[in-house]
Design a protein around this motif. Structure first.
Motif, PDB file in Angstrom:
ATOM      1  N   SER A 126      63.845 -61.189  29.532  1.00  0.00           N
ATOM      2  CA  SER A 126      64.420 -61.209  30.876  1.00  0.00           C
ATOM      3  C   SER A 126      65.885 -60.800  30.775  1.00  0.00           C
ATOM      4  N   ALA A 127      66.566 -60.801  31.884  1.00  0.00           N
ATOM      5  CA  ALA A 127      67.995 -60.478  31.879  1.00  0.00           C
ATOM      6  C   ALA A 127      68.784 -61.478  31.044  1.00  0.00           C
ATOM      7  N   GLU A 128      68.235 -62.669  30.843  1.00  0.00           N
ATOM      8  CA  GLU A 128      68.915 -63.697  30.041  1.00  0.00           C
ATOM      9  C   GLU A 128      68.664 -63.525  28.550  1.00  0.00           C
ATOM     10  N   GLY A 129      67.709 -62.664  28.165  1.00  0.00           N
ATOM     11  CA  GLY A 129      67.440 -62.417  26.755  1.00  0.00           C
ATOM     12  C   GLY A 129      65.977 -62.619  26.395  1.00  0.00           C
ATOM     13  N   ARG A 131      62.851 -64.842  24.720  1.00  0.00           N
ATOM     14  CA  ARG A 131      62.423 -66.226  24.504  1.00  0.00           C
ATOM     15  C   ARG A 131      60.928 -66.240  24.209  1.00  0.00           C
ATOM     16  N   HIS A 188      67.705 -56.151  24.402  1.00  0.00           N
ATOM     17  CA  HIS A 188      67.464 -57.327  23.580  1.00  0.00           C
ATOM     18  C   HIS A 188      67.360 -56.908  22.125  1.00  0.00           C
TER      19      HIS A 188
END
Length: 244
Positions: A126-129, A131, A188
């Motif tokens: 995602s945009a957050e990285g 996972r 990423h």
């Protein structure tokens, strides 16, 4: 029955040979390879010759599809290097590889999730990285197949996840490339933090499968020097350290 599960060799013959030697020491009965066999600035021709001679159970990854379907100018740098290096009979072999394959009735071989060779199955970006994927995400991505064991590759991360009432998904990790970066669907990085070759073994007992992960030392300095000679310092660092 012992099955060795390999993925994402990426033309790293030195790593492949070390993994094959480890498989031989442990009496592996069958070799399964989950795609992205040759693509990279290392030894694609020699890796192709070795794999074809072994006649493994193999499927195509996204790089095999790209090598067969994209024009030279559409390809990324690693695929262009590989395209120039391979011989016609290597392309013929790739054309015969299925995108997915059912094995031993209860095992499904895929590269990414069952419906895509570029999406991630056991991870989510995602945009957050990056996972680990949730159980709900994995169940959704596995829709359309009733296989009890799904073997996947693509992300180069060793992981096994139980989901959906006793089902199991397994990624053996990458034989040939322990770290990489990508911009899709968001920027990423994948970094395994060590340069070892990775694979998995399955042991079949009374209709069930036990899985084990393995890391194998090999001469990664030799592989890194090949990458440097071919103008890829990014690969050289990844091969030496497992980091970017």
């Amino acid at each position: 029955m012992k099955i060795a599960v390999l993925a994402d060799i990426h033309g790293n013959l030195t790593a492949l040979d070390a993994v094959l030697a480890d498989c031989a020491r442990h009496g592996v009965d069958q070799l399964v390879i989950l795609g992205d066999h040759f693509s990279g600035p290392l030894l694609p021709f020699e890796t192709a010759e070795r794999l074809i001679s072994l006649a493994p159970t193999a499927i195509a990854g996204n790089h095999e599809r790209q090598l067969l379907s994209q024009s030279f100018h559409e390809m990324g740098e690693s695929d262009r290097f590989t395209c120039r290096a391979l011989a016609p009979h290597h392309f013929d072999w790739m054309t015969r590889l299925p995108a997915t394959l059912r094995l031993e009735n209860d095992i499904l071989l895929v590269h990414g999730p069952p419906t895509s060779d570029t999406a991630y199955f056991l991870e989510t970006v995602s945009a957050e990285g990056l996972r680990p994927a949730t159980q709900a995400e994995i169940v959704t991505r596995a829709e359309g197949t009733d296989a009890r064991l799904i073997l996947c590759g693509h992300t180069h991360i060793q992981r096994t996840v139980a989901f959906g009432g006793g089902r199991l998904a397994l990624n053996p990790g990458s034989v040939g490339l322990p770290a990489y970066e990508d911009n899709e669907p968001f920027p990423h990085q994948i970094s395994n933090a060590s340069p070892h070759a990775r694979y998995a073994r399955l042991n079949g007992v009374d209709g069930s499968w036990a899985a084990s992960f393995h890391t194998v030392a090999y001469d990664w300095e030799q592989a890194a020097q090949i990458a440097e000679r071919n103008g890829r310092s990014d690969w050289a660092r990844a091969l030496r350290t497992g980091r970017l």
